[in-house]
Design a protein around this motif. Structure first.
Motif, PDB file in Angstrom:
ATOM      1  N   UNK A  84       4.334  60.309   2.076  1.00 24.41           N
ATOM      2  CA  UNK A  84       4.039  59.561   3.303  1.00 24.41           C
ATOM      3  C   UNK A  84       3.482  58.172   3.007  1.00 24.41           C
ATOM      4  N   UNK A  85       2.663  58.075   1.941  1.00 21.50           N
ATOM      5  CA  UNK A  85       1.999  56.806   1.630  1.00 21.50           C
ATOM      6  C   UNK A  85       2.982  55.728   1.189  1.00 21.50           C
ATOM      7  N   UNK A  86       4.189  56.125   0.770  1.00 18.56           N
ATOM      8  CA  UNK A  86       5.141  55.133   0.268  1.00 18.56           C
ATOM      9  C   UNK A  86       6.370  54.986   1.166  1.00 18.56           C
ATOM     10  N   UNK A  87       6.216  55.284   2.462  1.00 15.28           N
ATOM     11  CA  UNK A  87       7.339  55.166   3.390  1.00 15.28           C
ATOM     12  C   UNK A  87       7.864  53.735   3.483  1.00 15.28           C
ATOM     13  N   UNK A  88       6.958  52.749   3.411  1.00 21.69           N
ATOM     14  CA  UNK A  88       7.405  51.352   3.457  1.00 21.69           C
ATOM     15  C   UNK A  88       8.342  51.048   2.294  1.00 21.69           C
ATOM     16  N   UNK A  89       8.014  51.609   1.128  1.00 21.37           N
ATOM     17  CA  UNK A  89       8.858  51.415  -0.041  1.00 21.37           C
ATOM     18  C   UNK A  89      10.224  52.047   0.149  1.00 21.37           C
ATOM     19  N   UNK A  90      10.255  53.192   0.824  1.00 15.53           N
ATOM     20  CA  UNK A  90      11.527  53.878   1.071  1.00 15.53           C
ATOM     21  C   UNK A  90      12.404  53.053   2.008  1.00 15.53           C
ATOM     22  N   UNK A  91      11.796  52.465   3.028  1.00 14.80           N
ATOM     23  CA  UNK A  91      12.552  51.616   3.960  1.00 14.80           C
ATOM     24  C   UNK A  91      13.102  50.396   3.212  1.00 14.80           C
ATOM     25  N   UNK A  92      12.276  49.835   2.321  1.00 13.74           N
ATOM     26  CA  UNK A  92      12.728  48.702   1.505  1.00 13.74           C
ATOM     27  C   UNK A  92      13.902  49.111   0.621  1.00 13.74           C
ATOM     28  N   UNK A  93      13.837  50.338   0.090  1.00 14.29           N
ATOM     29  CA  UNK A  93      14.918  50.846  -0.760  1.00 14.29           C
ATOM     30  C   UNK A  93      16.219  50.945   0.026  1.00 14.29           C
ATOM     31  N   UNK A  94      16.141  51.361   1.284  1.00 14.67           N
ATOM     32  CA  UNK A  94      17.345  51.458   2.112  1.00 14.67           C
ATOM     33  C   UNK A  94      17.942  50.073   2.353  1.00 14.67           C
ATOM     34  N   UNK A  99      21.003  55.222   0.456  1.00 19.49           N
ATOM     35  CA  UNK A  99      21.694  55.830   1.592  1.00 19.49           C
ATOM     36  C   UNK A  99      20.710  56.378   2.619  1.00 19.49           C
ATOM     37  N   UNK A 100      19.624  56.990   2.141  1.00 19.62           N
ATOM     38  CA  UNK A 100      18.689  57.681   3.031  1.00 19.62           C
ATOM     39  C   UNK A 100      17.386  57.900   2.282  1.00 19.62           C
ATOM     40  N   UNK A 101      16.357  58.312   3.006  1.00 21.78           N
ATOM     41  CA  UNK A 101      15.150  58.761   2.313  1.00 21.78           C
ATOM     42  C   UNK A 101      14.653  60.052   2.954  1.00 21.78           C
ATOM     43  N   UNK A 102      14.048  60.878   2.126  1.00 22.45           N
ATOM     44  CA  UNK A 102      13.483  62.153   2.560  1.00 22.45           C
ATOM     45  C   UNK A 102      12.000  62.153   2.221  1.00 22.45           C
ATOM     46  N   UNK A 103      11.160  62.456   3.211  1.00 23.16           N
ATOM     47  CA  UNK A 103       9.716  62.486   2.976  1.00 23.16           C
ATOM     48  C   UNK A 103       9.280  63.842   2.436  1.00 23.16           C
TER      49      UNK A 103
END
Length: 199
Positions: A84-94, A99-103
């Motif tokens: 959860x703490x790195x959701x911003x990083x996952x959005x940046x990765x997209x 393709x997608x991110x899973x929390x």
């Protein structure tokens, strides 16, 4: 048809083993590693259809794996696994091509569905590449009038819509445009009245 090849990268043993078991049960050819550097070695050695990688890892993180995968294998898809703490990083990765991110904690049903959809996207992209090559070959070998870009685009959009059963969201993804742009093109070419375009 060959089994889809998956690479799973996670430095948490429980998460890695759980994903490996679930994906093998789906019939995929699965390679796993706890190490980001090892993942890069695997990618240098062979192509994987889908890469599932943790975003935050020591030495080599998920972003580096994403960059390597995009550079070596543009048709492969990368799914980010993130806390959860790195959701911003996952959005940046997209934004950079994931393709997608899973929390975490990972819901296996969600991961199965995401992998299935990623593989479907890869299949459609390969079919589209094949179609483009066929079209180019046809017009290289013919002395007939070469169609305009607009005619080719209209035929291509019609073909993609037919291939996805009229699903505009899927068609827009394959065409790499947004739904609004697709709607404008459908209207421009009079395709919005066709059966497949109505779905």
């Amino acid at each position: 048809m060959d089994k889809a090849k998956l690479l799973i990268v996670d430095d948490e043993e429980i998460a890695l083993k759980s994903l490996e078991k679930a994906m093998k049960k789906e019939g995929y050819n699965v390679t796993t590693t706890y190490s980001g550097p090892n993942a890069l070695k695997f990618l240098d050695a062979q192509e994987f259809d889908v890469v599932l990688t943790d975003l935050k890892m020591v030495k080599v993180d998920g972003m580096e794996i994403l960059r390597r995968c995009r550079r070596l294998y543009p048709d492969s898809e990368v799914v980010m696994i993130t806390g959860f703490a790195s959701l911003d990083g996952a959005v940046d990765a997209m934004k950079k091509g994931a393709y997608h991110y899973i929390a975490k904690p990972i819901k296996l049903d969600e991961m199965r569905q995401v992998v299935k959809e990623a593989l479907e996207k890869i299949k459609l992209k390969k079919e589209n590449t094949s179609l483009r090559e066929q079209i180019e070959g046809t017009f290289r070998n013919k002395k007939d009038r070469i169609p305009s870009l607009e005619e080719l685009e209209m035929d291509y959009i019609r073909w993609v819509l037919k291939d996805v059963g009229g699903n505009k969201t899927q068609a827009a993804q394959i065409l790499e445009i947004d739904r609004v742009s697709l709607w404008r093109k459908l209207k421009k070419y009079g395709l919005e009245t066709e059966k497949n375009a109505d779905q």
